[in-house]
Enzyme design. Structure first.
Site, PDB file in Angstrom:
ATOM      1  N   GLY A 196      11.041  -2.767   5.576  1.00 49.87           N
ATOM      2  CA  GLY A 196      10.286  -4.026   5.603  1.00 49.87           C
ATOM      3  C   GLY A 196       9.902  -4.417   4.180  1.00 49.87           C
ATOM      4  N   HIS A 197       9.281  -3.466   3.456  1.00 46.60           N
ATOM      5  CA  HIS A 197       8.913  -3.720   2.056  1.00 46.60           C
ATOM      6  C   HIS A 197      10.172  -4.057   1.241  1.00 46.60           C
ATOM      7  CE1 HIS A 197       5.645  -0.690   3.177  1.00 46.60           C
ATOM      8  NE2 HIS A 197       4.940  -1.745   2.824  1.00 46.60           N
ATOM      9  N   HIS A 239       9.122   1.164   3.206  1.00 45.36           N
ATOM     10  CA  HIS A 239      10.185   1.209   4.215  1.00 45.36           C
ATOM     11  C   HIS A 239      11.031  -0.051   4.087  1.00 45.36           C
ATOM     12  CE1 HIS A 239       7.600  -1.636   6.241  1.00 45.36           C
ATOM     13  NE2 HIS A 239       6.613  -0.747   6.282  1.00 45.36           N
ATOM     14  N   SER A 269       6.540  -0.088   9.903  1.00 47.49           N
ATOM     15  CA  SER A 269       5.179  -0.067   9.377  1.00 47.49           C
ATOM     16  C   SER A 269       4.926   1.322   8.792  1.00 47.49           C
ATOM     17  CB  SER A 269       4.195  -0.340  10.518  1.00 47.49           C
ATOM     18  OG  SER A 269       2.899   0.026  10.127  1.00 47.49           O
ATOM     19  N   GLU A 271       5.784 -11.395   7.682  1.00 43.91           N
ATOM     20  CA  GLU A 271       5.254 -11.976   8.928  1.00 43.91           C
ATOM     21  C   GLU A 271       4.745 -10.899   9.873  1.00 43.91           C
ATOM     22  OE1 GLU A 271       8.133 -14.589  10.705  1.00 43.91           O
ATOM     23  OE2 GLU A 271       8.020 -15.996   9.034  1.00 43.91           O
ATOM     24  N   ASP A 320       2.435  -8.988   9.359  1.00 45.80           N
ATOM     25  CA  ASP A 320       0.973  -9.144   9.320  1.00 45.80           C
ATOM     26  C   ASP A 320       0.680 -10.642   9.259  1.00 45.80           C
ATOM     27  OD1 ASP A 320       0.223  -6.185   8.867  1.00 45.80           O
ATOM     28  OD2 ASP A 320       1.791  -6.583   7.414  1.00 45.80           O
ATOM     29  N   GLN A 352     -10.404  -2.869   2.308  1.00 48.67           N
ATOM     30  CA  GLN A 352      -9.894  -3.511   3.519  1.00 48.67           C
ATOM     31  C   GLN A 352      -9.875  -2.583   4.727  1.00 48.67           C
ATOM     32  OE1 GLN A 352      -5.995  -4.285   1.608  1.00 48.67           O
ATOM     33  NE2 GLN A 352      -5.118  -3.827   3.604  1.00 48.67           N
ATOM     34  N   MET A 392       0.847  -1.191   0.000  1.00 51.57           N
ATOM     35  CA  MET A 392       0.000   0.000   0.000  1.00 51.57           C
ATOM     36  C   MET A 392       0.892   1.254   0.000  1.00 51.57           C
ATOM     37  SD  MET A 392      -3.463  -0.949   1.951  1.00 51.57           S
ATOM     38  CE  MET A 392      -2.934  -0.812   3.639  1.00 51.57           C
ATOM     39  N   GLY A 393       2.151   1.069  -0.379  1.00 50.64           N
ATOM     40  CA  GLY A 393       3.044   2.224  -0.507  1.00 50.64           C
ATOM     41  C   GLY A 393       3.588   2.724   0.812  1.00 50.64           C
TER      42      GLY A 393
HETATM   43  P1  AMP Z   1       1.562  -2.931   3.439  1.00 45.68           P
HETATM   44  O1  AMP Z   1       2.120  -1.930   2.472  1.00 45.68           O
HETATM   45  O2  AMP Z   1       1.575  -2.476   4.849  1.00 45.68           O
HETATM   46  O3  AMP Z   1       0.241  -3.493   2.990  1.00 45.68           O
HETATM   47  O4  AMP Z   1       2.582  -4.169   3.412  1.00 45.68           O
HETATM   48  C1  AMP Z   1       2.942  -4.815   2.230  1.00 45.68           C
HETATM   49  C2  AMP Z   1       3.694  -6.072   2.593  1.00 45.68           C
HETATM   50  O5  AMP Z   1       4.859  -5.736   3.332  1.00 45.68           O
HETATM   51  C3  AMP Z   1       2.874  -7.029   3.477  1.00 45.68           C
HETATM   52  O6  AMP Z   1       3.090  -8.361   3.063  1.00 45.68           O
HETATM   53  C4  AMP Z   1       3.449  -6.769   4.845  1.00 45.68           C
HETATM   54  O7  AMP Z   1       3.329  -7.861   5.730  1.00 45.68           O
HETATM   55  C5  AMP Z   1       4.901  -6.496   4.522  1.00 45.68           C
HETATM   56  N1  AMP Z   1       5.533  -5.741   5.613  1.00 45.68           N
HETATM   57  C6  AMP Z   1       5.080  -4.608   6.190  1.00 45.68           C
HETATM   58  N2  AMP Z   1       5.889  -4.232   7.202  1.00 45.68           N
HETATM   59  C7  AMP Z   1       6.880  -5.162   7.271  1.00 45.68           C
HETATM   60  C8  AMP Z   1       8.018  -5.351   8.117  1.00 45.68           C
HETATM   61  N3  AMP Z   1       8.315  -4.498   9.100  1.00 45.68           N
HETATM   62  N4  AMP Z   1       8.813  -6.424   7.896  1.00 45.68           N
HETATM   63  C9  AMP Z   1       8.526  -7.293   6.889  1.00 45.68           C
HETATM   64  N5  AMP Z   1       7.462  -7.176   6.066  1.00 45.68           N
HETATM   65  C10 AMP Z   1       6.653  -6.136   6.246  1.00 45.68           C
END
Ligand code: AMP
Length: 270
Positions: free
Chosen positions: A32-33, A30, A180, A144, A146, A57, A26-27
């Site tokens: 994590g992505h 960071h 996040s 993981e 989420d 969602q 969802m952009g």
């Molecule tokens: P989102 O943009 O928040 O919908 O996340 C996109 C993907 O990145 C999802 O599969 C999340 O679980 C993953 N994600 C988000 N934050 C982290 C993180 N801190 N570490 C690893 N994966 C992450």
């Protein structure tokens, strides 16, 4: 790096490619992505990242409106990583009247976030179904961070499509706070607080590695966190990693938490 805005653009660009790695996001990207994207770049021939803040969602309209959007810096990051394709659809590319999908969660799955965010995972599975149909990836990389989303999407997508879900470890900052996009909505004092909560639960887990964690212990921990950090805790539970059934030991389980800091909802698992 090709930027794709429509389903037609996407079909054309992906034609003839195999072993496609897909990272739905969802952009407000960071580290994590980035860790998911790096894994795909190593394992797949082509890597495609989608950026779509999926309205279905969000169980709360204000949360959808406030969700951080940073497309300029996202594009900069993706360019630097040398990602092949970026899919940035507008809403009607994903949702149109020709393709209604009805997703229903089983009663046993209405736990943790599904219990408190009505319709949330139905929306996630719906959009993941639509994206998987268009992208047809070999692998989909998910975090993981989420965990419940990962389990539910994996079960649904692997049952209905050939794509495999690749689970990726949670990336944390130096204070152990899970990265996040929502952290951008927190003030500095709450970022520090959230890091302390993560540290607290990491040491709690260590302390109980070989012991039974009774309901009472969890309840006491919940009360302690509430008082110490002045928190509104939605849930603090231990559940089995595979089936998310309640558990009383750390082995094969995870501690799940959802809480609010100044109206911002944060989730984590350890
Ligand atoms: P989102 O943009 O928040 O919908 O996340 C996109 C993907 O990145 C999802 O599969 C999340 O679980 C993953 N994600 C988000 N934050 C982290 C993180 N801190 N570490 C690893 N994966 C992450």
């Amino acid at each position: 790096m090709k930027i794709l805005l429509t389903n037609n653009d996407l079909n054309e660009a992906l034609l003839g490619n195999s072993n496609i790695g897909f990272i739905p996001t969802m952009g407000s990207l960071h580290k994590g992505h980035i860790s998911l994207i790096r894994k795909s770049l190593i394992q797949c021939n082509k890597t495609i990242v989608s950026i779509f803040v999926n309205p279905t969602q969000f169980n709360n309209k204000n949360d959808y409106i406030k969700y951080p959007r940073n497309i300029k810096s996202d594009l900069k990051i993706l360019k630097k990583l040398n990602v092949n394709f970026i899919f940035i659809p507008i809403k009607n590319q994903i949702y149109n009247s020709k393709n209604p999908i009805k997703i229903q969660l089983l009663k046993k799955d209405k736990i943790l976030c599904a219990k408190y965010r009505k319709g949330h995972f139905e929306g996630v599975i719906d959009v993941m179904t639509r994206l998987t149909k268009i992208v047809k990836p070999s692998k989909i990389y998910m975090g993981e961070k989420d965990f419940q989303q990962l389990i539910l999407v994996k079960r649904f997508i692997e049952k209905n499509f050939k794509s495999k879900i690749v689970s990726c470890k949670t990336i944390r900052d130096k204070n152990k706070l899970a990265l996040s996009s929502r952290n951008l909505l927190l003030k500095k004092n709450n970022l520090i607080k959230a890091g302390k909560i993560a540290q607290n639960l990491i040491s709690f887990k260590k302390r109980f590695l070989k012991k039974i964690i009774s309901k009472k212990v969890i309840l006491t921990k919940k009360k302690e966190l509430k008082k110490k950090f002045n928190l509104n805790i939605e849930y603090l539970e231990i559940r089995n990693k595979k089936n998310l059934q309640p558990s009383y030991k750390i082995k094969n389980s995870k501690i799940f938490i959802a809480y609010y800091l100044n109206k911002i909802r944060l989730i984590d698992n350890f």
